[in-house]
Motif scaffolding. Sequence first.
Motif, short mmCIF file in Angstrom:
data_model
loop_
_atom_site.label_atom_id
_atom_site.label_comp_id
_atom_site.label_asym_id
_atom_site.label_seq_id
_atom_site.Cartn_x
_atom_site.Cartn_y
_atom_site.Cartn_z
N LEU A 123 0.82 -1.21 0.00
CA LEU A 123 0.00 0.00 0.00
C LEU A 123 0.86 1.27 0.00
O LEU A 123 0.35 2.37 -0.20
CB LEU A 123 -0.93 0.02 1.22
CG LEU A 123 -1.84 -1.21 1.35
CD1 LEU A 123 -2.73 -1.08 2.58
CD2 LEU A 123 -2.71 -1.37 0.10
N ALA A 124 2.14 1.11 0.24
CA ALA A 124 3.03 2.28 0.27
C ALA A 124 3.40 2.67 -1.16
O ALA A 124 3.16 1.94 -2.11
CB ALA A 124 4.28 1.95 1.06
N LEU A 125 3.97 3.85 -1.29
CA LEU A 125 4.43 4.32 -2.60
C LEU A 125 5.44 3.32 -3.18
O LEU A 125 6.31 2.84 -2.45
CB LEU A 125 5.08 5.69 -2.41
CG LEU A 125 5.46 6.47 -3.65
CD1 LEU A 125 4.21 6.88 -4.41
CD2 LEU A 125 6.27 7.71 -3.27
N GLY A 126 5.32 3.01 -4.45
CA GLY A 126 6.28 2.10 -5.07
C GLY A 126 7.55 2.83 -5.47
O GLY A 126 7.76 3.99 -5.13
N ASP A 127 8.39 2.14 -6.23
CA ASP A 127 9.63 2.75 -6.73
C ASP A 127 9.27 3.88 -7.70
O ASP A 127 8.43 3.69 -8.58
CB ASP A 127 10.45 1.67 -7.44
CG ASP A 127 11.84 2.16 -7.80
OD1 ASP A 127 11.96 3.32 -8.27
OD2 ASP A 127 12.80 1.39 -7.63
N VAL A 128 9.89 5.03 -7.54
CA VAL A 128 9.55 6.18 -8.40
C VAL A 128 9.84 5.90 -9.88
O VAL A 128 9.28 6.55 -10.76
CB VAL A 128 10.30 7.47 -7.97
CG1 VAL A 128 9.82 7.93 -6.61
CG2 VAL A 128 11.80 7.28 -8.01
N CYS A 129 10.73 4.96 -10.16
CA CYS A 129 11.06 4.66 -11.56
C CYS A 129 10.20 3.52 -12.11
O CYS A 129 10.29 3.19 -13.29
CB CYS A 129 12.52 4.23 -11.67
SG CYS A 129 13.62 5.39 -10.91
N GLY A 130 9.38 2.93 -11.27
CA GLY A 130 8.58 1.78 -11.69
C GLY A 130 8.99 0.55 -10.88
O GLY A 130 10.12 0.50 -10.35
N THR A 322 7.82 13.42 -9.69
CA THR A 322 6.40 13.10 -9.88
C THR A 322 6.07 11.69 -9.40
O THR A 322 4.91 11.37 -9.20
CB THR A 322 6.00 13.20 -11.37
OG1 THR A 322 6.99 12.51 -12.12
CG2 THR A 322 5.92 14.63 -11.83
N ALA A 323 7.05 10.86 -9.20
CA ALA A 323 6.89 9.43 -8.86
C ALA A 323 6.17 8.73 -10.00
O ALA A 323 5.49 9.35 -10.81
CB ALA A 323 6.14 9.23 -7.56
N CYS A 324 6.30 7.43 -10.05
CA CYS A 324 5.71 6.68 -11.16
C CYS A 324 4.18 6.77 -11.08
O CYS A 324 3.59 6.53 -10.03
CB CYS A 324 6.15 5.22 -11.08
SG CYS A 324 5.49 4.26 -12.43
N SER A 325 3.55 7.12 -12.21
CA SER A 325 2.10 7.35 -12.15
C SER A 325 1.27 6.10 -12.45
O SER A 325 0.05 6.16 -12.45
CB SER A 325 1.72 8.47 -13.11
OG SER A 325 2.20 8.14 -14.38
N VAL A 326 1.93 4.98 -12.73
CA VAL A 326 1.17 3.75 -12.96
C VAL A 326 1.01 3.03 -11.62
O VAL A 326 2.01 2.75 -10.94
CB VAL A 326 1.89 2.82 -13.97
CG1 VAL A 326 1.04 1.61 -14.30
CG2 VAL A 326 2.26 3.58 -15.23
N PRO A 327 -0.23 2.73 -11.21
CA PRO A 327 -0.43 2.10 -9.90
C PRO A 327 0.37 0.80 -9.74
O PRO A 327 0.51 0.02 -10.70
CB PRO A 327 -1.93 1.82 -9.87
CG PRO A 327 -2.53 2.81 -10.82
CD PRO A 327 -1.49 3.01 -11.90
#
Length: 446
Positions: A123-130, A322-327
């Motif tokens: 549920l936490a933010l993933g890797d910013v690059c994907g 912006t962090a990766c925008s794909v969930p």
Amino acid sequence: MPRYQLIARQLKTAIEHGELKPGTRLPSSRTWSQELGVSRSTVENAYADLVAQGWLERHGQAGTFVSKQLRLDTTPAAPAVFAGENPTPQIFQMGLPALDLFPREIWARVMGRRLRTQTRFDLALGDVCGELLLRQAIVDYLRVSRSIECLPEQVFITSGYAASITLILRTLAKPGEGMWVEDPGFPLIRPVVMQERVELMPVPVDDDGLDVDVGVRDYPQARFALLTPAHQSPLGVALSLARRHRLLEWATRAQAWIIEDDYDSEFRYHGKPLPPLKSLDAPQRVIYTGTFSKSLFPALRTAWLVVPVTQVAQFRQQAALTACSVPVLWQQTLADFIREGHFWRHLKKMRQHYAQRRQWMENALADQGFTVVPQDGGIQMVMTIAGDDVALVRKANQAGLAVQALSHWRMVSAGKGGILLSFTNIHSAEMAQQAARQLRQAITDS
Ligand SMILES: Cc1ncc(COP(=O)(O)O)c(C=O)c1O
């Protein structure tokens, strides 16, 4: 099927059979709903659906009428978005894979499993690059299918081609720098480039792809060259090997970046493709962009970049803003889908279907006297056409056919007119015949 759709379908049939003539006034929704024993909004929804599709038209207080513009030998104007629903694909609509052939059940199973086995840490933010798992799956895929050797760290997941270009330019470009773009070329990317205040420098395309010598002569100072070497969009030619080497030489000398848009190389029906520029990129001047929009489906909003090792840190810094925008859930699902072999199986199946659908469409268009430019792959087609392609395409669009004019894809280059179209959602030889007939009729009618 919801009730309103059943009513809409009945109405459509009545119009098609001539029981309801163009200009006929329909009963008010109140009267009709009482008669049918349904709610008034059900009838309203049916009317709205048919208005959006061009079958009916509203005249304010006067009521709802069967459209006078209707020509019963053609499909009515393409549906606009009907409230709360997705737009249905228009005939010949470009940029769409075959929506009927995507294995939605497998996808749902893979995603359902991920969803059920998620832990709280997911549920936490993933890797910013994907997600690393997806980047690794892409690395494996590129090695086997495109002979590209790279590390997962070089891969960045984005929400589509435009997002990839934005990430590249925000990382590497300064305002006022220039970019070679193919002329003719994909028009929707131009505003994205201009928004980053990078100047577009149109370079002509011939049978060997982008004319590198003209680029070097006219715009030697450009910082970027954006091109589709495998299968030029829209003409379908491949960049020759000699030009690939010259392009790499120029980029190395000028310290420029080549952006290789490999948007549809998964689909090739004849012969072996030339290796991607990225696989020849010893000088590390190539940024490679790929997308799942064509190989899977556009609503996935997932694409990727492979950047030179030397630029990884800079791209990472920019991506972090912006962090990766794909969930994460979608990325994990996609990674599983690839790793479990579903992606490969799907591509294999689609190559066969597309070869078949292309053939149906080519035959049908030839039967109507059109000249289709032969191509080795891809999911779109070009027909050369005498006369004003913009005017002809306007007529076709009015008849609900989503073809595009080659002239609209040009910037300054002069050249033959053409009609661009897709065949991916043509399900049968009969449908191809009918679509080709509609196109011929639409552009012949004055
Ligand atoms: C030339 C070209 N590049 C890239 C793309 C992929 O775009 P996206 O990944 O945003 O769907 C397309 C889609 O139509 C295209 O035509």
